[in-house]
Design a protein around this motif. Structure first.
Motif, mmCIF file in Angstrom:
data_model
loop_
_atom_site.group_PDB
_atom_site.id
_atom_site.type_symbol
_atom_site.label_atom_id
_atom_site.label_comp_id
_atom_site.label_asym_id
_atom_site.label_seq_id
_atom_site.Cartn_x
_atom_site.Cartn_y
_atom_site.Cartn_z
ATOM 1 N N ARG A 144 4.019 -9.798 -39.603
ATOM 2 C CA ARG A 144 4.347 -9.141 -38.454
ATOM 3 C C ARG A 144 5.807 -8.753 -38.602
ATOM 4 O O ARG A 144 6.549 -9.310 -39.247
ATOM 5 N N LYS A 145 6.250 -7.888 -37.938
ATOM 6 C CA LYS A 145 7.573 -7.106 -37.955
ATOM 7 C C LYS A 145 8.753 -8.139 -37.459
ATOM 8 O O LYS A 145 9.724 -8.150 -38.006
ATOM 9 N N GLY A 146 8.387 -8.749 -36.318
ATOM 10 C CA GLY A 146 9.252 -9.899 -35.752
ATOM 11 C C GLY A 146 8.355 -10.325 -34.455
ATOM 12 O O GLY A 146 7.219 -10.380 -34.718
ATOM 13 N N TYR A 147 9.318 -11.216 -33.796
ATOM 14 C CA TYR A 147 8.812 -12.096 -32.882
ATOM 15 C C TYR A 147 8.033 -11.369 -31.791
ATOM 16 O O TYR A 147 6.881 -11.269 -31.464
ATOM 17 N N LEU A 148 8.642 -10.044 -31.328
ATOM 18 C CA LEU A 148 7.810 -9.351 -30.240
ATOM 19 C C LEU A 148 6.787 -8.724 -30.910
ATOM 20 O O LEU A 148 5.721 -8.439 -29.975
ATOM 21 N N ASP A 149 6.762 -8.412 -32.013
ATOM 22 C CA ASP A 149 5.634 -7.440 -32.595
ATOM 23 C C ASP A 149 4.226 -8.666 -32.798
ATOM 24 O O ASP A 149 3.185 -8.083 -32.782
ATOM 25 N N VAL A 150 4.638 -9.787 -32.871
ATOM 26 C CA VAL A 150 3.363 -10.754 -32.697
ATOM 27 C C VAL A 150 2.589 -10.613 -31.364
ATOM 28 O O VAL A 150 1.465 -10.283 -31.390
ATOM 29 N N TYR A 151 3.455 -10.480 -30.312
ATOM 30 C CA TYR A 151 3.001 -10.290 -29.101
ATOM 31 C C TYR A 151 2.184 -8.924 -28.714
ATOM 32 O O TYR A 151 1.106 -8.627 -28.217
ATOM 33 N N ASP A 152 2.924 -8.122 -29.158
ATOM 34 C CA ASP A 152 2.580 -6.587 -29.337
ATOM 35 C C ASP A 152 1.055 -6.322 -30.060
ATOM 36 O O ASP A 152 0.356 -5.796 -29.599
#
Ligand code: GUN
Ligand code: ZN
Length: 434
Positions: A251-259
């Motif tokens: 994943r690109k970053g932390y928010l991208d996990v949730y996205d």
């Protein structure tokens, strides 16, 4: 619920818009001698006493509060019920704090007697502090949510809560499985979501304690039921962020996990967001997601300073959270006191009217409840507070020197706490009297 009409006369103040969007003067209404009329648990009129009194029946009961300010009830957009017994735990930052204090404390909530006892203490503490709506984390045990909602329902409070989903990277005694978390959350949704003024929030603790399977099922629940909330934590602590990168390298970053797991949306509230970057703020705003700003927690756990101006630049919905027990007070007044200092440390200013907005209408907007709570517009739920100008000798003396409502408000937020809240009303009923 009282079905009769009743009026409350005092100085009255509420937010009607975000000062970042309309400027300070257009963001609030203040009635120096105001009148709030309540009918059947809702607000039916608000205005100057001199305008409204002649319109009311001669026999209407009027409660007149001297040297006091009526405001909307406060909205806490992030708090943990099962951490009530561990507020003020010494010495650790987030990940060690979770392992040392939080997980053992949360382990007790499978026991109904314990869950009932703490739910009672927790709700009393919310109301003593003027919090009439909160977005609440339970523990992994459904019992924690059942006890909370049972107690909230008795008082007809508008509350949102969910059972924590956590199926890895935590002690064996505290984990569920992807499947059991789905089944248990679903049962709680069926029982409570939309009952009276209660709402359910799907609650994956944070990315490190959920497997991809569990996050997938969390996203699935959100598609199965309309108007469900989603609450979790994001970008609170630098070691936490590194850990998320190791666990989700694709994943690109932390928010991208949730996205990726479809957890962003108009009823999604992410706690902290201290270390979010510009792109992540833009994506949160684009999806209508909200951040809960938790200043006492961010200072106490040494997490960092939330960049409110960056959130404002992106027109991101932001509410205020106590984050008890990482946060150190149930009081949103004390939380605003710390929020002011967090802004000072970044060379920014937090005006008292922006603070009022964050604790009331901003929180309501973060929760998409602004047509029901967050201010005192006619038609809203009658959730409001009476704040006492003489709550302490120092407050009383300091407010005598105040020249205007802006100064009075700022002093209330700097010196005020639970002692300042003289009465709390929910759906028109008195639910706390100091
Ligand atoms: N991140 C994951 N769990 C928690 C928690 O309980 N409190 C805080 N502050 N952050 C978390
Ligand atoms: Zn938290």
């Amino acid at each position: 619920m009282p079905l009769t009409r009743k009026a409350y006369r005092a100085a009255i103040l509420h937010s009607i818009a975000d000062p970042a969007e309309v400027g300070i003067e257009a963001s609030y209404e203040y009635f120096e001698d105001g009148l709030l009329v309540v009918d059947g648990g809702k607000i039916s009129a608000l205005g100057h006493a001199s305008d409204l009194l002649p319109t009311l029946p001669a026999d209407i009961e009027i409660e007149h509060y001297q040297d006091a300010l009526i405001t909307p009830g406060f909205i806490d957009t992030h708090i943990h019920l099962p951490q009530t017994g561990m507020v003020g735990s010494y010495g650790e930052q987030l990940l060690d704090w979770l392992n040392t204090y939080t997980f053992p404390c949360e382990s007790q909530f499978g026991d109904k007697a314990h869950a009932d006892e703490v739910a009672d203490i927790f709700i009393k503490e919310l109301l003593r502090n003027g919090t009439t709506t909160a977005l609440v984390f339970g523990s992994v045990h459904p019992q924690s949510v059942n006890s909370f909602f049972e107690a909230a329902e008795k008082l007809d409070l508008r509350m949102i809560a969910g059972k924590v989903m956590m199926d890895r990277n935590a002690p064996d005694y505290l984990v569920d499985t992807a499947e059991s978390s789905y089944v248990e959350s679903k049962a709680l949704i069926e029982r409570w979501h939309g009952k009276g003024r209660l709402h359910y929030a799907v609650t994956p603790r944070f990315a490190p304690t959920s497997t991809p399977e569990q996050l997938t099922l969390a996203g699935q629940l959100l598609t199965e039921y309309p108007d469900l909330y989603m609450q979790t934590h994001i970008s609170e602590n630098l070691k936490e962020i590194e850990w998320v990168k190791e666990l989700f390298p694709e994943r690109k970053g932390y928010l991208d996990v949730y996205d990726h797991y479809q957890l962003l949306g108009e009823r999604s509230v992410f706690a902290h967001g201290v270390h979010l970057c510009d792109d992540e703020c833009a994506r949160l705003a684009e999806t209508g997601s909200a951040i809960s700003f938790c200043p006492t927690s961010n200072l106490f756990l040494g997490s960092g300073l939330f960049n409110l101006p960056m959130a404002e630049k992106h027109k991101l919905n932001v509410g205020l959270g106590t984050d008890v027990g990482g946060g150190t007070s149930f009081s949103l007044l004390q939380t605003l006191n710390e929020a002011y200092k967090v802004m000072q440390l970044q060379g920014a200013r937090l005006s008292p009217f922006k603070s009022l907005y964050l604790a009331t209408l901003g929180g309501a907007r973060a929760l998409r409840l602004e047509d029901r709570i967050g201010n005192l517009q006619p038609g809203s739920d009658a959730d409001f507070l009476v704040l006492d100008y003489h709550a302490t000798p120092l407050l009383s003396y300091r407010l005598k020197q105040s020249n205007n409502i802006a100064e009075t408000l700022f002093v209330l937020m700097t010196l005020g706490d639970d002692r300042t809240v003289q009465q709390t009303y929910a759906a028109g009923a008195l639910v706390h009297q100091r």
